[in-house]
Design a protein around this motif. Structure first.
Motif, mmCIF file in Angstrom:
data_model
loop_
_atom_site.group_PDB
_atom_site.id
_atom_site.type_symbol
_atom_site.label_atom_id
_atom_site.label_comp_id
_atom_site.label_asym_id
_atom_site.label_seq_id
_atom_site.Cartn_x
_atom_site.Cartn_y
_atom_site.Cartn_z
ATOM 1 N N ASP A 16 0.832 -1.198 0.000
ATOM 2 C CA ASP A 16 0.000 0.000 0.000
ATOM 3 C C ASP A 16 0.869 1.253 0.000
ATOM 4 O OD1 ASP A 16 0.854 0.598 2.595
ATOM 5 O OD2 ASP A 16 -0.927 -0.233 3.545
ATOM 6 N N PRO A 17 0.268 2.441 -0.156
ATOM 7 C CA PRO A 17 1.069 3.671 -0.245
ATOM 8 C C PRO A 17 1.958 3.917 0.972
ATOM 9 C CG PRO A 17 -1.162 4.074 -1.028
ATOM 10 C CD PRO A 17 -1.164 2.693 -0.441
ATOM 11 N N ALA A 18 1.576 3.368 2.136
ATOM 12 C CA ALA A 18 2.382 3.560 3.345
ATOM 13 C C ALA A 18 3.470 2.504 3.500
ATOM 14 C CB ALA A 18 1.469 3.554 4.569
ATOM 15 N N GLY A 19 3.528 1.555 2.575
ATOM 16 C CA GLY A 19 4.552 0.516 2.650
ATOM 17 C C GLY A 19 4.112 -0.757 3.324
ATOM 18 N N GLY A 20 2.850 -0.835 3.738
ATOM 19 C CA GLY A 20 2.342 -2.051 4.367
ATOM 20 C C GLY A 20 1.808 -3.032 3.334
ATOM 21 N N GLN A 21 1.628 -4.278 3.768
ATOM 22 C CA GLN A 21 1.104 -5.289 2.845
ATOM 23 C C GLN A 21 -0.413 -5.213 2.782
ATOM 24 O OE1 GLN A 21 1.231 -9.704 3.604
ATOM 25 N NE2 GLN A 21 2.518 -9.714 1.762
ATOM 26 N N ALA A 22 -0.943 -5.097 1.557
ATOM 27 C CA ALA A 22 -2.387 -5.017 1.357
ATOM 28 C C ALA A 22 -2.965 -6.314 0.823
ATOM 29 C CB ALA A 22 -2.716 -3.885 0.396
ATOM 30 N N ILE A 42 -6.698 -10.535 -0.133
ATOM 31 C CA ILE A 42 -6.680 -9.070 -0.037
ATOM 32 C C ILE A 42 -7.097 -8.719 1.385
ATOM 33 C CG2 ILE A 42 -7.593 -6.876 -0.874
ATOM 34 C CD1 ILE A 42 -5.932 -8.381 -2.948
ATOM 35 N N ASP A 43 -6.288 -7.927 2.061
ATOM 36 C CA ASP A 43 -6.608 -7.534 3.435
ATOM 37 C C ASP A 43 -7.960 -6.815 3.467
ATOM 38 O OD1 ASP A 43 -6.459 -5.280 5.679
ATOM 39 O OD2 ASP A 43 -5.135 -6.925 6.282
ATOM 40 N N PRO A 44 -8.801 -7.100 4.458
ATOM 41 C CA PRO A 44 -10.140 -6.475 4.499
ATOM 42 C C PRO A 44 -10.116 -4.955 4.395
ATOM 43 C CG PRO A 44 -10.033 -8.251 6.102
ATOM 44 C CD PRO A 44 -8.641 -8.100 5.543
ATOM 45 N N ALA A 45 -9.096 -4.320 4.953
ATOM 46 C CA ALA A 45 -9.041 -2.853 4.922
ATOM 47 C C ALA A 45 -8.766 -2.308 3.528
ATOM 48 C CB ALA A 45 -7.963 -2.355 5.891
ATOM 49 N N HIS A 46 -8.385 -3.178 2.591
ATOM 50 C CA HIS A 46 -8.001 -2.714 1.252
ATOM 51 C C HIS A 46 -8.901 -3.278 0.153
ATOM 52 C CE1 HIS A 46 -4.217 -0.930 2.746
ATOM 53 N NE2 HIS A 46 -4.192 -1.971 3.557
ATOM 54 N N ARG A 47 -10.012 -3.839 0.540
ATOM 55 C CA ARG A 47 -10.901 -4.428 -0.463
ATOM 56 C C ARG A 47 -11.729 -3.342 -1.165
ATOM 57 N NH1 ARG A 47 -12.636 -9.567 3.370
ATOM 58 N NH2 ARG A 47 -10.638 -10.657 3.162
#
Length: 218
Positions: free
Chosen positions: A134-140, A159-164
Motif C-alpha cells: 500500500d502507499p504507506a509501505g504495508g502489505q495489502a 486481499i486484506d479487508p481494509a483494502h478491499r
C-alpha cells in the motif's frame, strides 16, 4: 479415463493431480503420492498433518475415513458437502467448502495498480509470489502461482479487508496470469472460497466442482 462426476460437469483426475502437485510446490511440502485413487500429501503442520485427495470420489471415501484415527488429517473431495457428510463416521465433520475452478486460456493483460499501490514480485522454489504494497509501505494483499506442465495453480489469493473494493483482487489475478503465461502456462486451476467466486467468474474462470474438506472433530 476415470472422471469425478458432479451434476453437470466432469473433472479429469489428471487436473486434480496437477493441482495437488502445484499446491505442494506452493506450500513447500513433499509432492503427493498416489495409491488406490487417493493422493496423499504429508504437510507436517500442527493443524494439518496430512491431506488425502480422492481422485474417484465418492468411491473409497468411507473406507479411507475409517482408517484415520486423529484430527488434523484432512480428506478433500471434489463432490458436494452433503455427499461427503453422508459417508463420514459420526465423529467427523465437514470443515470447509469451496469450488474448484478452471480457466482454459490465461489472458495476458496489462495490470493497473491504482491509488499508489504497487506490486512486489519474487520467485522462490518454483513459485512466484506477488505482494501488494500500500502507499504507506504495508502489505495489502498477496497471491502465489506455480506452473505444472502447462497449467498455473493459483494459491493463497488474499486481499486484506481494509483494502478491499479497490480493484486489487482483479489486478492481482491479472498480474499472476501475466507471470504464468511468461512461464509457459496456458490454462489455470484454483480452489475458491465463496467470497472469491464472483471475482473469478468475472475474470472468465468457470466452476469445475464443489470442493469439500473434512476431518475428525478436534
Amino acid at each position: 479415463m476415470r472422471h469425478v462426476y458432479r451434476s453437470h460437469r466432469l473433472i479429469d483426475p489428471a487436473l486434480l493431480t496437477i493441482w495437488a502437485r502445484g499446491w505442494a510446490v506452493s506450500r513447500g511440502v513433499p509432492p503427493p503420492v498416489e495409491a488406490d485413487s487417493v493422493l496423499t500429501t504429508e504437510v507436517g503442520l500442527p493443524d494439518q498433518r496430512r491431506r488425502h485427495l480422492l481422485l474417484d470420489a465418492p468411491n473409497g471415501l468411507a473406507t479411507l475415513a475409517a482408517t484415520i484415527d486423529m484430527p488434523f488429517v484432512l480428506i478433500k473431495a471434489p463432490i458436494p458437502a452433503a455427499t461427503v457428510a453422508a459417508l463420514l463416521p459420526g465423529h467427523w465433520h465437514v470443515e470447509r467448502t469451496g469450488t474448484m475452478m478452471t480457466i482454459a486460456v490465461l489472458c495476458k493483460t496489462a495490470t493497473a495498480w491504482r491509488d499508489g499501490y504497487r506490486a512486489v514480485i519474487r520467485a522462490d522454489g518454483g513459485t512466484t509470489q506477488i505482494d501488494i504494497v500500500d502507499p504507506a509501505g504495508g502489505q495489502a494483499g498477496r497471491g502465489r502461482m506455480t506452473v505444472i506442465e502447462d497449467h498455473a495453480i493459483f494459491d493463497q489469493i488474499v486481499i486484506d479487508p481494509a483494502h478491499r473494493r479497490r480493484g486489487l483482487g482483479r489486478a492481482l489475478m491479472l498480474a499472476l496470469a501475466n507471470q504464468a503465461t511468461a512461464a509457459g502456462a496456458r490454462a489455470g486451476i484454483l480452489t475458491a472460497t465463496d467470497m472469491g467466486l464472483g471475482l473469478y467468474r468475472q475474470l472468465g474462470w468457470v466452476d469445475g466442482a464443489p470442493w469439500t474438506t473434512a476431518q475428525i472433530r478436534p
